[in-house]
Design an enzyme around this catalytic site. Sequence first.
Site, PDB file in Angstrom:
ATOM      1  N   HIS A 160       2.591  -2.997   1.333  1.00  0.00           N
ATOM      2  CA  HIS A 160       3.252  -3.594   0.345  1.00  0.00           C
ATOM      3  C   HIS A 160       2.211  -4.656  -0.502  1.00  0.00           C
ATOM      4  CE1 HIS A 160       6.779  -2.993   2.851  1.00  0.00           C
ATOM      5  NE2 HIS A 160       7.450  -2.880   1.786  1.00  0.00           N
ATOM      6  N   GLY A 171      10.313 -11.535   1.007  1.00  0.00           N
ATOM      7  CA  GLY A 171       9.860 -10.363   1.726  1.00  0.00           C
ATOM      8  C   GLY A 171       9.633 -10.756   3.291  1.00  0.00           C
ATOM      9  N   TYR A 207       7.052  -1.461  10.940  1.00  0.00           N
ATOM     10  CA  TYR A 207       8.649  -1.360  11.345  1.00  0.00           C
ATOM     11  C   TYR A 207       8.843  -0.455  12.276  1.00  0.00           C
ATOM     12  CZ  TYR A 207       8.068  -4.924   7.775  1.00  0.00           C
ATOM     13  OH  TYR A 207       7.536  -5.840   7.000  1.00  0.00           O
ATOM     14  N   ASP A 215      16.533 -10.637   2.569  1.00  0.00           N
ATOM     15  CA  ASP A 215      15.480 -10.295   3.270  1.00  0.00           C
ATOM     16  C   ASP A 215      14.739 -11.375   4.083  1.00  0.00           C
ATOM     17  OD1 ASP A 215      14.905  -7.907   1.988  1.00  0.00           O
ATOM     18  OD2 ASP A 215      13.745  -8.360   0.364  1.00  0.00           O
ATOM     19  N   ASP A 260      -1.716  -3.676   4.184  1.00  0.00           N
ATOM     20  CA  ASP A 260      -0.281  -3.356   4.210  1.00  0.00           C
ATOM     21  C   ASP A 260       0.326  -2.558   3.137  1.00  0.00           C
ATOM     22  OD1 ASP A 260       2.204  -5.771   5.423  1.00  0.00           O
ATOM     23  OD2 ASP A 260       2.597  -4.576   3.616  1.00  0.00           O
ATOM     24  N   HIS A 307       3.875 -12.587   1.598  1.00  0.00           N
ATOM     25  CA  HIS A 307       4.693 -12.424   0.584  1.00  0.00           C
ATOM     26  C   HIS A 307       5.257 -14.119   0.160  1.00  0.00           C
ATOM     27  CE1 HIS A 307       4.829  -8.423   0.174  1.00  0.00           C
ATOM     28  NE2 HIS A 307       5.529  -8.098   1.237  1.00  0.00           N
ATOM     29  N   ASP A 314       2.547  -1.277   8.365  1.00  0.00           N
ATOM     30  CA  ASP A 314       3.629  -0.401   7.683  1.00  0.00           C
ATOM     31  C   ASP A 314       2.969   0.522   6.832  1.00  0.00           C
ATOM     32  OD1 ASP A 314       2.774  -2.401   5.880  1.00  0.00           O
ATOM     33  OD2 ASP A 314       4.742  -3.206   5.392  1.00  0.00           O
TER      34      ASP A 314
HETATM   35  F1  V1D Z   1      16.099  -2.534   4.870  1.00  0.00           F
HETATM   36  C1  V1D Z   1      16.501  -3.801   5.116  1.00  0.00           C
HETATM   37  C2  V1D Z   1      17.569  -4.026   5.747  1.00  0.00           C
HETATM   38  C3  V1D Z   1      17.700  -5.661   5.963  1.00  0.00           C
HETATM   39  C4  V1D Z   1      17.049  -6.503   5.424  1.00  0.00           C
HETATM   40  C5  V1D Z   1      16.189  -6.108   4.467  1.00  0.00           C
HETATM   41  C6  V1D Z   1      15.648  -4.703   4.311  1.00  0.00           C
HETATM   42  C7  V1D Z   1      14.495  -4.321   3.539  1.00  0.00           C
HETATM   43  C8  V1D Z   1      13.862  -3.141   3.255  1.00  0.00           C
HETATM   44  N1  V1D Z   1      12.905  -3.347   2.439  1.00  0.00           N
HETATM   45  N2  V1D Z   1      14.089  -5.336   2.566  1.00  0.00           N
HETATM   46  C9  V1D Z   1      13.222  -4.685   1.865  1.00  0.00           C
HETATM   47  C10 V1D Z   1      12.347  -5.248   0.716  1.00  0.00           C
HETATM   48  N3  V1D Z   1      13.255  -5.869  -0.190  1.00  0.00           N
HETATM   49  C11 V1D Z   1      13.859  -5.308  -1.144  1.00  0.00           C
HETATM   50  C12 V1D Z   1      14.656  -6.172  -2.004  1.00  0.00           C
HETATM   51  C13 V1D Z   1      15.851  -5.429  -2.574  1.00  0.00           C
HETATM   52  N4  V1D Z   1      15.803  -6.595  -3.617  1.00  0.00           N
HETATM   53  C14 V1D Z   1      16.115  -6.604  -5.021  1.00  0.00           C
HETATM   54  C15 V1D Z   1      14.239  -6.853  -3.104  1.00  0.00           C
HETATM   55  O1  V1D Z   1      13.367  -4.337  -1.470  1.00  0.00           O
HETATM   56  C16 V1D Z   1      11.377  -6.222   1.106  1.00  0.00           C
HETATM   57  C17 V1D Z   1      10.300  -5.552   1.886  1.00  0.00           C
HETATM   58  C18 V1D Z   1       9.468  -6.693   2.645  1.00  0.00           C
HETATM   59  C19 V1D Z   1       8.116  -6.106   3.142  1.00  0.00           C
HETATM   60  C20 V1D Z   1       7.316  -7.248   3.863  1.00  0.00           C
HETATM   61  C21 V1D Z   1       5.860  -6.906   4.430  1.00  0.00           C
HETATM   62  O2  V1D Z   1       6.003  -5.723   5.110  1.00  0.00           O
HETATM   63  O3  V1D Z   1       5.142  -6.794   3.244  1.00  0.00           O
HETATM   64  C22 V1D Z   1       5.554  -7.902   5.306  1.00  0.00           C
HETATM   65  N5  V1D Z   1       4.182  -8.045   5.210  1.00  0.00           N
HETATM   66  O4  V1D Z   1       4.153  -9.193   6.216  1.00  0.00           O
HETATM   67  C23 V1D Z   1       4.978  -9.555   6.636  1.00  0.00           C
HETATM   68  C24 V1D Z   1       6.224  -8.895   6.055  1.00  0.00           C
HETATM   69 CA    CA Z   2      -1.347  -4.145   0.828  1.00  0.00          CA
END
Ligand code: V1D
Ligand code: CA
Length: 438
Positions: free
Chosen positions: A173, A144, A299, A94, A171, A136, A260
């Site tokens: 999340h 995140g 996104y 991430d 947000d 995060h 998001d």
């Molecule tokens: F879809 C992806 C493609 C490439 C890299 C990462 C992702 C992705 C999508 N969703 N990563 C996530 C989330 N990570 C997981 C991991 C799986 N592991 C076990 C954990 O589900 C992370 C989502 C982060 C969201 C960030 C936010 O929107 O909250 C943010 N707020 O401020 C800045 C960012």
């Molecule tokens: Ca929130």
Amino acid sequence: MGGRKVTYYYDPDIGDFYYGQGHPMKPHRVRLAHCLVTRYDLWPHMDILRPRPARKSELVEFHNPDYTDFLRAVTPANQEELSAALKQFGTAGDCPIFDRMARYCGLYAGASLGAAARLNAGLAEVAINWAGGMHHAKKAEASGFCYVNDIVLAILELLKYHTRVLYVDIDVHHGDGVEEAFLTSDRVMTVSFHKFGDNFFPGTGDLGDCGLAGGRGYAVNVPLRDGMDDAAYESLFRPVMTGVVEHFQPEAIVLQSGADSLAGDKLGPFNLSIRGHGRCHSFLRALGLPLLVLGGGGYKVKNVARCWAYETGVMLGVESSMSERLPPNDYYEVFGPDYRLVPPLEPGKVNHNKREALEKIRCTILERLRHLHPPGLAFHERPPDTFTAEGVVSGGVGEDGGAAAAAEVMGRVAGMWMEWKSEGRIGYWVLMGRGYKR
Ligand code: V1D
Ligand code: CA
């Protein structure tokens, strides 16, 4: 509430940072939002400042010094040699290592710190940093898509002048990094609205999680299911925030405005319109307290840009005069097929939040708030400023005040790009005007 004095932070380099191919986080969206802000002619109504990057001495107010050293030292070229540290500090998957990553973190954190200092100094009533809101990041861990937690740093700065600071996170999340940082504090109340369940990231923020020890009752979580629409969101946001404000009596507010939670987001399953999202801004603005507005997730780049441009208009009190048809701009083709400020929602999306479930959440939170008392500070010596507001040294106009004011006036009169630099600790800032294109 009439016009409020707004300061807007923007660095023209921010859109060039790139997390890598296939990564959903695109700093370019901030450039797109800024483009709409200028094309909607919002710039004459506010002060536009270029941030000074945060320094290590400022980052370690929250972050572990070894972690900040690592962020500065690691590059795409040397990351293999640093693989143990990479794992330790959460920078994989991430949170990839990308080119000039430390500069990126310094810029978005510097903007949030500058914004907090400017509110403290009374130079702004509202300060906006769409590049910030990285909720995060932990003390010694990236998480995140977030590396440095600019929100925690900004709240710490606000606490130097304000007894109680309210943090609101819309947000999709859970705002886990900010909640964790202030979990045992009764001077910061954190309120996060988010999707919860189905292993949705980060997996924290259930209704029963409400803070620890002296901070018990000062964390509020609003866990939601897929499909939240404007009416359902407002039916919770208004009563919850009214109760929070009544019982906590904040002196300053920080809003993380992750986009998001909008309908059609690539990661978020909510169904909010830009107007519904912006209503949270109107509500908080109307309280008349110093307000720091930050970005966050988001996104579907074209929707993020329209949302944050619209919300800049809300903060200025001019949103009703922003034309529904988007003005001509350098990225016009991105905004098709509708080319509208508020795109229509796709019909037929189901809201999986039942009325009874929303009612239970509302009642549980309001009942808990009834037992809360706004804490006071019996005796409190203000820590020194770590980040001086541009143009002002605490207690009066400082060495740079005259030059800063002059640049501001000249920029407005001439309606053109202005840049003013300082060699001192106050840093440099820029006013951007009509026709600016990088
Ligand atoms: F879809 C992806 C493609 C490439 C890299 C990462 C992702 C992705 C999508 N969703 N990563 C996530 C989330 N990570 C997981 C991991 C799986 N592991 C076990 C954990 O589900 C992370 C989502 C982060 C969201 C960030 C936010 O929107 O909250 C943010 N707020 O401020 C800045 C960012
Ligand atoms: Ca929130």
